[in-house]
Write an enzyme that holds these catalytic residues in place. Structure first.
Site, mmCIF file in Angstrom:
data_model
loop_
_atom_site.group_PDB
_atom_site.id
_atom_site.type_symbol
_atom_site.label_atom_id
_atom_site.label_comp_id
_atom_site.label_asym_id
_atom_site.label_seq_id
_atom_site.Cartn_x
_atom_site.Cartn_y
_atom_site.Cartn_z
ATOM 1 N N LEU A 14 38.285 85.295 -23.832
ATOM 2 C CA LEU A 14 37.089 84.653 -22.824
ATOM 3 C C LEU A 14 38.087 83.269 -21.743
ATOM 4 C CD1 LEU A 14 34.308 83.924 -25.443
ATOM 5 C CD2 LEU A 14 34.310 84.785 -23.446
ATOM 6 N N GLY A 17 43.564 78.790 -22.066
ATOM 7 C CA GLY A 17 44.005 77.059 -21.507
ATOM 8 C C GLY A 17 45.014 76.237 -21.684
ATOM 9 N N TYR A 19 46.462 74.505 -24.277
ATOM 10 C CA TYR A 19 46.809 75.249 -25.833
ATOM 11 C C TYR A 19 46.739 76.214 -26.540
ATOM 12 C CZ TYR A 19 46.419 69.591 -24.961
ATOM 13 O OH TYR A 19 46.960 69.113 -24.305
ATOM 14 N N VAL A 21 44.569 80.332 -26.313
ATOM 15 C CA VAL A 21 43.564 81.330 -25.970
ATOM 16 C C VAL A 21 41.875 81.748 -26.295
ATOM 17 C CG1 VAL A 21 43.124 83.915 -25.526
ATOM 18 C CG2 VAL A 21 45.020 83.040 -25.974
ATOM 19 N N LYS A 37 38.198 79.366 -30.332
ATOM 20 C CA LYS A 37 39.636 78.351 -29.752
ATOM 21 C C LYS A 37 40.449 78.387 -30.740
ATOM 22 C CE LYS A 37 40.237 74.767 -26.936
ATOM 23 N NZ LYS A 37 39.778 74.209 -25.386
ATOM 24 N N ASP A 128 37.315 64.326 -21.694
ATOM 25 C CA ASP A 128 37.428 65.887 -20.729
ATOM 26 C C ASP A 128 36.374 66.037 -20.032
ATOM 27 O OD1 ASP A 128 39.431 67.444 -19.935
ATOM 28 O OD2 ASP A 128 40.055 67.946 -21.768
HETATM 29 P P1 ATP Z 1 42.597 72.660 -20.172
HETATM 30 O O1 ATP Z 1 43.040 73.817 -21.821
HETATM 31 O O2 ATP Z 1 42.973 71.765 -19.004
HETATM 32 O O3 ATP Z 1 41.271 72.193 -21.084
HETATM 33 P P2 ATP Z 1 40.327 74.717 -20.194
HETATM 34 O O4 ATP Z 1 39.052 73.734 -20.589
HETATM 35 O O5 ATP Z 1 40.035 75.585 -18.895
HETATM 36 O O6 ATP Z 1 41.579 74.053 -19.426
HETATM 37 P P3 ATP Z 1 39.696 76.342 -23.056
HETATM 38 O O7 ATP Z 1 38.843 74.549 -23.366
HETATM 39 O O8 ATP Z 1 40.610 76.404 -23.611
HETATM 40 O O9 ATP Z 1 40.560 75.665 -20.915
HETATM 41 O O10 ATP Z 1 39.526 76.960 -22.372
HETATM 42 C C1 ATP Z 1 39.549 78.561 -22.104
HETATM 43 C C2 ATP Z 1 38.030 79.061 -21.278
HETATM 44 O O11 ATP Z 1 37.599 79.638 -22.308
HETATM 45 C C3 ATP Z 1 37.509 78.478 -20.390
HETATM 46 O O12 ATP Z 1 37.922 77.366 -19.293
HETATM 47 C C4 ATP Z 1 36.122 78.582 -20.522
HETATM 48 O O13 ATP Z 1 35.828 79.765 -19.284
HETATM 49 C C5 ATP Z 1 36.110 78.962 -21.641
HETATM 50 N N1 ATP Z 1 35.308 79.531 -22.957
HETATM 51 C C6 ATP Z 1 35.458 77.505 -23.926
HETATM 52 N N2 ATP Z 1 34.742 77.823 -24.704
HETATM 53 C C7 ATP Z 1 33.637 78.672 -24.248
HETATM 54 C C8 ATP Z 1 32.503 79.181 -24.816
HETATM 55 N N3 ATP Z 1 31.974 78.879 -25.805
HETATM 56 N N4 ATP Z 1 31.751 80.724 -24.627
HETATM 57 C C9 ATP Z 1 32.718 81.282 -23.746
HETATM 58 N N5 ATP Z 1 33.506 80.624 -23.121
HETATM 59 C C10 ATP Z 1 34.272 79.391 -23.228
HETATM 60 MG MG MG Z 2 37.925 73.694 -21.952
#
Ligand code: ATP
Ligand code: MG
Length: 298
Positions: A14, A17, A19, A21, A37, A128
């Site tokens: 999806l 980030g 930290y 995938v 996550k 955040d």
């Molecule tokens: P950072 O690591 O800087 O906080 P981030 O929020 O993009 O950035 P993650 O929280 O690891 O990083 O999430 C990565 C991506 O996954 C997000 O940008 C989002 O588009 C997708 N995502 C996260 N959670 C979900 C979910 N529950 N349903 C659908 N997509 C999701």
């Molecule tokens: Mg996030």
């Protein structure tokens, strides 16, 4: 029951980030599609167990403005967090379609209600607030994710923070914002930036890059706060955002006050077709992705 990796069929990625995938997975015990996550940390067993325990309070926290929590576990030194899958992904993916005022107000109303729920019901600060942590589903519902429920996890993430685009309030940067630099008002600042970004389709403090980061930080601390474009948004919308982006943290409104703001009162009774907007924004995002892939293949 407890979720575990053995019951997950990985479907696809999806997003990624800082930290780790986020995968879309199928949970075979419940037949539910979830988002899984990964949070890669370098922590000992005690700290990891503490994090899992602290996350457990989320089982009792249900709100239509917060992404549902299904459970968490750890493998080696990574925490795996299972949550509700949101079909259309995060706001940053959808805002290139543009957010007309009604849609922007509706998104804002959901986010403020989510933040108030976290504060009132769980006594937590999100920490955040940004477009990637605001998710949208097929029904056009808008929900928050990635809030700071676990003190142990907050500390660990703060130690390894390598954030680029900074949604941090000025007091967080200068270190004058309270015991750990964070108060509820800091989330209100991040909310203001998020609204502008969603409206204009871009981070309001310019681009990244080495010079960029310094310029950004300096602009946040010393410059005038960004504003919503007044030629495209109503006076109420602009005023709401201006109140969130007051540099003095004590002068920023509470969630209760924000919900009393005329822009939110209006949004409460407006009948915006969020389902339709979400579908169109999602389709546009898909087309952009396809044409980017086609360009790469050429
Ligand atoms: P950072 O690591 O800087 O906080 P981030 O929020 O993009 O950035 P993650 O929280 O690891 O990083 O999430 C990565 C991506 O996954 C997000 O940008 C989002 O588009 C997708 N995502 C996260 N959670 C979900 C979910 N529950 N349903 C659908 N997509 C999701
Ligand atoms: Mg996030």
């Amino acid at each position: 029951y407890a979720v575990s990796m053995a019951d997950m069929n990985v479907l696809d990625v999806l997003g990624r980030g800082q930290y780790g995938v986020v995968h879309r997975v199928f949970h075979t015990k419940t037949n539910v599609v979830m988002a899984l996550k990964e949070i890669r940390l370098e922590l000992n067993q005690r700290a990891l167990r503490q994090i899992i325990m602290e996350l457990e309070v989320l089982h009792k926290a249900r709100s239509s403005y917060i992404v549902d929590f299904y459970g968490a576990f750890f493998i080696e030194s990574s925490v795996y967090y299972c949550m509700e899958y949101m079909d259309y992904g995060s706001l940053d993916r959808l805002y290139p379609a543009g957010a007309p005022e009604g849609v922007l107000a509706n998104i804002t109303l959901s986010v403020v209600k989510g933040l108030r729920f976290l504060k009132d019901q769980l006594n937590i600060i999100h920490r955040d607030v940004k477009p990637t942590n605001i998710l949208v589903n097929k029904k056009g519902e808008v929900k928050l994710c990635d809030f700071g429920v676990s003190g142990e996890l907050n500390q660990s993430l703060a130690r390894t923070h390598v954030g680029c685009q900074s949604y941090m309030a000025p007091e967080r940067i200068t270190g004058t914002g309270g015991p750990d630099g964070y108060t509820i008002q800091s989330d209100v600042w991040s909310l203001g930036l998020t609204i502008i970004e969603t409206a204009t389709g871009g981070y309001p403090y310019g681009t990244n890059g080495f010079d960029g980061v310094f310029a950004q930080i300096s602009a946040i601390v010393h410059g005038d706060p960004p504003v919503l474009p007044s030629d495209r948004y109503s006076a109420n919308a602009c005023d709401f955002v201006a109140r969130c982006l007051v540099k003095k943290q004590d002068a920023r409104p509470t969630y209760h006050e924000l919900l009393q703001h005329p822009w939110m009162i209006e949004a409460e009774s407006a009948n915006v077709d969020m389902e339709d907007w979400a579908l169109r924004a999602h389709q546009l995002a898909l087309r952009r992705k396809e044409s980017a892939a086609a360009q790469l293949a050429e």
